[in-house]
Design an enzyme around this catalytic site. Sequence first.
Site, short mmCIF file in Angstrom:
data_model
loop_
_atom_site.label_atom_id
_atom_site.label_comp_id
_atom_site.label_asym_id
_atom_site.label_seq_id
_atom_site.Cartn_x
_atom_site.Cartn_y
_atom_site.Cartn_z
N GLU A 44 0.82 -1.22 0.00
CA GLU A 44 0.00 0.00 0.00
C GLU A 44 0.85 1.26 0.00
OE1 GLU A 44 -2.82 -0.51 3.22
OE2 GLU A 44 -3.89 -2.05 2.07
N GLU A 55 -1.98 -9.90 -6.24
CA GLU A 55 -2.04 -10.59 -7.54
C GLU A 55 -1.16 -9.89 -8.56
OE1 GLU A 55 -4.45 -9.68 -5.52
OE2 GLU A 55 -6.34 -10.68 -5.94
N1 THU Z 1 -6.18 -6.49 -2.13
C1 THU Z 1 -5.37 -7.39 -2.77
O1 THU Z 1 -4.14 -7.33 -2.67
N2 THU Z 1 -5.96 -8.37 -3.49
C2 THU Z 1 -7.30 -8.62 -3.52
O2 THU Z 1 -7.74 -9.55 -4.18
C3 THU Z 1 -8.22 -7.74 -2.77
C4 THU Z 1 -7.62 -6.50 -2.26
C5 THU Z 1 -5.56 -5.48 -1.26
C6 THU Z 1 -5.60 -4.07 -1.76
C7 THU Z 1 -5.50 -3.29 -0.47
O3 THU Z 1 -4.15 -3.20 -0.08
C8 THU Z 1 -6.21 -4.15 0.55
O4 THU Z 1 -6.22 -5.47 -0.01
C9 THU Z 1 -7.62 -3.74 0.86
O5 THU Z 1 -8.40 -3.65 -0.25
#
Ligand code: THU
Length: 120
Positions: A44, A55
């Site tokens: 993030e 992913e």
């Molecule tokens: N996120 C992912 O990395 N993959 C997913 O399939 C769903 C969401 C992350 C993005 C963000 O850092 C956090 O999860 C909350 O949405």
Amino acid sequence: MENRELVMEALKARKQAYCPYSGFAVGAALLCADGRVFTGCNIENAAYPATNCAERTAIFKAVSEGKTEFRAIAIVGGPKGKEPENFCAPCGVCRQVMAEFCDPETFRIILMNGAGEIRE
Ligand code: THU
């Protein structure tokens, strides 16, 4: 490679998640056509749209290493510091990236919940 083995790689990768803003940690493990596995976690940023999902981290690592043929991806996610409880499905941006490289007829998305149930 077995689904469960790929999920185990995703769980390991999830430990590296950098998610101080959402508190939601995700791990992914991408199986290439040649059998190699690339893992990823979400990363993030204070400027939230700059966040990279687990992913895409895995897919971009693979493409940057010369791999563009993929067979499957395992994804696990949930509140940081706890074992994942619910299935964690890929977001729209990640699906768009998968659409660029993956055959929708054969590419497998493997999810696991806290009960150890696998959804493909
Ligand atoms: N996120 C992912 O990395 N993959 C997913 O399939 C769903 C969401 C992350 C993005 C963000 O850092 C956090 O999860 C909350 O949405």
